[in-house]
Design a protein around this motif. Structure first.
Motif, PDB file in Angstrom:
ATOM      1  N   LEU A 136     -11.677   4.113  -3.083  1.00 31.63           N
ATOM      2  CA  LEU A 136     -10.479   3.483  -2.521  1.00 31.63           C
ATOM      3  C   LEU A 136      -9.215   4.283  -2.823  1.00 31.63           C
ATOM      4  N   SER A 137      -9.210   4.995  -3.938  1.00 38.84           N
ATOM      5  CA  SER A 137      -8.041   5.799  -4.296  1.00 38.84           C
ATOM      6  C   SER A 137      -7.793   6.932  -3.296  1.00 38.84           C
ATOM      7  N   TRP A 139      -7.976   6.506   0.038  1.00 38.94           N
ATOM      8  CA  TRP A 139      -7.916   5.781   1.300  1.00 38.94           C
ATOM      9  C   TRP A 139      -7.210   6.572   2.395  1.00 38.94           C
ATOM     10  N   TYR A 157     -15.222   2.455  -1.616  1.00 40.91           N
ATOM     11  CA  TYR A 157     -15.620   1.636  -2.749  1.00 40.91           C
ATOM     12  C   TYR A 157     -14.481   1.575  -3.761  1.00 40.91           C
ATOM     13  N   TYR A 158     -14.486   0.515  -4.530  1.00 42.60           N
ATOM     14  CA  TYR A 158     -13.447   0.261  -5.510  1.00 42.60           C
ATOM     15  C   TYR A 158     -13.636   1.193  -6.716  1.00 42.60           C
ATOM     16  N   ASP A 159     -12.580   1.935  -7.046  1.00 40.00           N
ATOM     17  CA  ASP A 159     -12.700   2.872  -8.166  1.00 40.00           C
ATOM     18  C   ASP A 159     -11.567   2.721  -9.192  1.00 40.00           C
ATOM     19  N   PHE A 160     -10.816   1.644  -9.114  1.00 33.77           N
ATOM     20  CA  PHE A 160      -9.718   1.409 -10.051  1.00 33.77           C
ATOM     21  C   PHE A 160     -10.211   0.571 -11.225  1.00 33.77           C
ATOM     22  N   GLU A 161      -9.614   0.787 -12.378  1.00 35.44           N
ATOM     23  CA  GLU A 161      -9.986  -0.027 -13.540  1.00 35.44           C
ATOM     24  C   GLU A 161      -8.806  -0.791 -14.045  1.00 35.44           C
TER      25      GLU A 161
END
Length: 161
Positions: A136-137, A139, A157-161
């Motif tokens: 997603l970072s 995008w 896909y979601y890749d942030f924490e």
């Protein structure tokens, strides 16, 4: 394809990647409507009868009457693509050919359950459709590829924490 249907997939020169994927997945014929005559191809493939079912997914107003023209008598027209404006339709052809018109918008939980069941059989390989995967970072890069139309489906896909 799987159920013995001869599938014709149309697009424009901008859709070449997607048309190639459709061919790899078993489409009988792919048509670039910018350089080929869809009606001529349909007449040749169906011996002048027309197609049983047409599914319009592009949402391009110019395709509506071309699709209606390609449908056989008592055939079915399914509108999936959102056009977003009024469209002139050849109502006389719909009348004389007795074409059934259907609209299909969105989905329901029942649809998702059917799709999950189909996919669980592993008889359909969706991998060829997915041409790119991005976190997603990234995008902006994913959207650039989507806008270029030189891709199939792009997953993020979601890749942030």
């Amino acid at each position: 394809m799987r159920k013995g249907c001869n599938v014709i997939v149309t697009g424009t020169s901008q859709d070449l990647t997607r048309l190639k994927i459709a061919k790899e997945l078993g489409a009988h014929t792919i048509v670039d409507v910018f350089i080929e005559d869809l009606q001529e191809i349909v007449e040749e493939l169906t011996e002048g009868v027309g197609v049983d079912i047409a599914v319009e997914c592009s949402g391009a107003p110019s395709t509506v009457n071309a699709v209606i023209k390609a449908i056989k008598k008592m055939g079915k027209y399914i509108q999936v693509g959102i056009i977003g404006s009024d469209v002139e339709m050849d109502m006389d052809s719909i009348l004389y050919k007795q074409i059934q018109l259907f609209g299909s918008y969105a989905h329901s939980m029942k649809t998702w359950e059917k799709v999950k069941k189909i996919l669980s059989t592993n008889k359909i390989d969706l991998k060829p459709i997915i041409t790119d995967v991005f976190p997603l970072s990234q995008w902006e890069r994913a959207f650039e590829i989507i806008e270029s139309r030189e891709c199939g489906k792009v997953l993020m896909y979601y890749d942030f924490e």
